[in-house]
Design an enzyme around this catalytic site. Structure first.
Site, short mmCIF file in Angstrom:
data_model
loop_
_atom_site.label_atom_id
_atom_site.label_comp_id
_atom_site.label_asym_id
_atom_site.label_seq_id
_atom_site.Cartn_x
_atom_site.Cartn_y
_atom_site.Cartn_z
N CYS A 170 36.34 63.03 41.84
CA CYS A 170 34.94 62.86 41.47
C CYS A 170 34.43 63.93 40.51
O CYS A 170 33.27 63.89 40.10
CB CYS A 170 34.07 62.80 42.71
SG CYS A 170 34.49 61.40 43.78
N HIS A 310 25.67 67.75 42.33
CA HIS A 310 26.63 66.70 42.71
C HIS A 310 25.96 65.78 43.71
O HIS A 310 26.07 64.56 43.60
CB HIS A 310 27.89 67.35 43.28
CG HIS A 310 29.02 66.40 43.51
ND1 HIS A 310 29.50 65.57 42.52
CD2 HIS A 310 29.77 66.14 44.61
CE1 HIS A 310 30.51 64.85 43.00
NE2 HIS A 310 30.68 65.17 44.27
N LYS A 339 22.22 60.60 42.04
CA LYS A 339 22.93 59.62 42.87
C LYS A 339 21.99 58.88 43.81
O LYS A 339 22.36 57.84 44.36
CB LYS A 339 24.05 60.30 43.64
CG LYS A 339 25.21 60.77 42.77
CD LYS A 339 26.35 61.32 43.61
CE LYS A 339 27.55 61.73 42.75
NZ LYS A 339 27.30 62.98 42.00
N PHE A 403 37.62 65.18 45.77
CA PHE A 403 38.69 65.27 46.74
C PHE A 403 39.83 66.10 46.17
O PHE A 403 40.07 66.11 44.95
CB PHE A 403 39.20 63.88 47.10
CG PHE A 403 38.30 63.11 48.02
CD1 PHE A 403 37.18 63.68 48.59
CD2 PHE A 403 38.58 61.79 48.33
CE1 PHE A 403 36.35 62.96 49.44
CE2 PHE A 403 37.76 61.05 49.18
CZ PHE A 403 36.65 61.65 49.75
#
Length: 415
Positions: A170, A310, A339, A403
């Protein structure tokens, strides 16, 4: 802002976006700026599995944007990338027709993607199981391969310079922006198209995230499902989309009279070396990337006006990131997570967020964090909520984590 001591500025002269918030940059920015809720709903491709909501783009017509004869040969992730690149070039006022001959060798493409042609893979695997190997498409590999979005952009525009894809989960889109800037700094290119793309709203991928407990369970209220920094956040909402930025040297951009939306002035990357899926709780690895970006740009921590976080709306990430921001930057930076509107477009998310940070800087307006009704008391930050905030933004950072403990931070300054 003048060039920081020891740093290097890359001018952002064009932006193209295809997101669940809108089919182009203007539409995406308008919805992100409004912060009216997550652009999510039931995804037809996910029907029949428990995790059936996502931020998908139902109105995207690849045949209209790319042409029917080309579109069918491209995975959806490549279709998004080619469409965003075309908009970014038009926004920058650049014409691929001018790159014939040696000029094309000075144009690079660097994209980020976390997963690649997932929809193609799932469709063709089903074909293999149902009808046998003779029915598998001869186009499987060129549609599936993770490098193909960058390759297809190059084919469309005649960019014969360095061409590659970064895959840092990501953080991929932000990693691509950092790598693109290095191509300019090193004199390898005069123009670089960079960003990220992702299109993996398919049952296998989404079920994998569901099984690890990463997704929001608010199936009955999709528009409220992505809740960055909220005390009731319960996971991210998967999304698809792409963003492409055109980077040039500032002096070249000024010489041709281009509009410079922002400068990319710093970049930092690091690894947590901690866990495959969970962030290091204090953000020690992420801190290395943030401090590296500050050092690269020659910017003091207290000078950062805005953080495009993020902000995934997962319990672990948001708390880690809040601790990181507070510890390194203090309490004056205004924070937002887009987001809450766009969902989490995985490998494309860092590129979308760098693009939004550039628009924030250009318009001096920080979008709100959607669905933040009650801020987690452990998150001691100035998070922008409810409505966009006019602000004097001279320095901004965009955080991206992935990740594998992948961390990438892009620092932007006002031209």
């Amino acid at each position: 802002m003048t060039q920081a001591a020891g740093g290097y500025d890359a001018a952002v002269t064009g932006i193209g976006m295809v997101t669940a918030a809108g089919l182009d940059t203007a539409a995406s920015w308008d919805r992100i700026r409004a912060g009216s809720g997550t652009a999510a709903g039931r995804v037809p491709a996910l029907a029949g599995i428990p995790a059936d909501i996502g931020c998908w783009i139902p109105d995207f017509d690849p045949a209209a944007v790319i042409g029917g004869r080309k579109a069918w040969r491209l995975d959806r992730s490549s279709q998004f990338a080619v469409a965003a690149a075309a908009e970014a070039l038009a926004d920058a006022g650049l014409r691929p027709a001018d790159w014939e001959g040696d000029a094309g060798a000075r144009v690079g493409v660097v994209l980020g993607s976390g997963i690649g042609g997932a929809a193609t893979w799932e469709k063709q695997h089903s074909m293999l199981l149902d009808q046998g190997p003779g029915k598998v498409s001869a186009m499987l590999i060129p549609m599936l391969a993770i490098n193909m979005p960058a390759g297809h952009i190059a084919m469309e525009i005649g960019a014969r310079g360095p061409n590659f894809v970064t895959a840092t989960a990501c953080a991929s889109g932000a990693t691509a922006v950092g790598a693109a800037r290095e191509l300019l700094r090193g004199g390898h290119c005069d123009v670089v198209l960079t960003g990220g793309t992702e299109a993996c709203l398919v049952p296998s991928i989404v079920s994998g995230f569901q099984q690890m407990g990463a997704l929001s369970g608010r199936r009955d209220d999709p528009t409220a499902a992505s809740r960055p920094f909220d005390v009731d956040r319960d996971g991210f909402v998967p999304a698809e989309g792409a963003a492409v930025l055109v980077l040039e040297r500032p002096e070249s951009a000024r010489a041709r009279g281009a509009r410079i939306r922002a400068h990319i002035s710093g970049y930092g990357a690091s690894a947590d070396a901690y866990n495959a899926t969970a962030p290091e709780p204090r953000g020690a690895g992420a801190e290395l990337a943030l401090r590296a970006a500050l050092k690269d740009a020659g910017v003091a921590p207290h000078a950062v006006d805005h953080v495009n976080a993020h902000g995934t709306a997962t319990p672990l990430n948001d708390l880690m990131e809040a601790r990181l921001i507070r510890r390194v930057l203090g309490g004056r930076s205004a924070v937002t997570s887009v987001k809450g509107v766009t969902g989490h477009s995985l490998g494309a998310s860092g590129a979308v967020e760098v693009a939004v940070a550039a628009l924030t800087m250009e318009q001096q307006l920080i979008p709100p964090t959607a669905n933040l009704d009650s801020q987690d008391p452990q998150i001691d930050l100035d998070v922008v909520v409810k409505e966009a905030r006019p602000a004097d933004v001279e320095v901004a950072v965009s955080n991206s984590f992935g990740f594998g403990g992948q961390n990438a931070v892009v620092l932007l300054t006002r031209p």
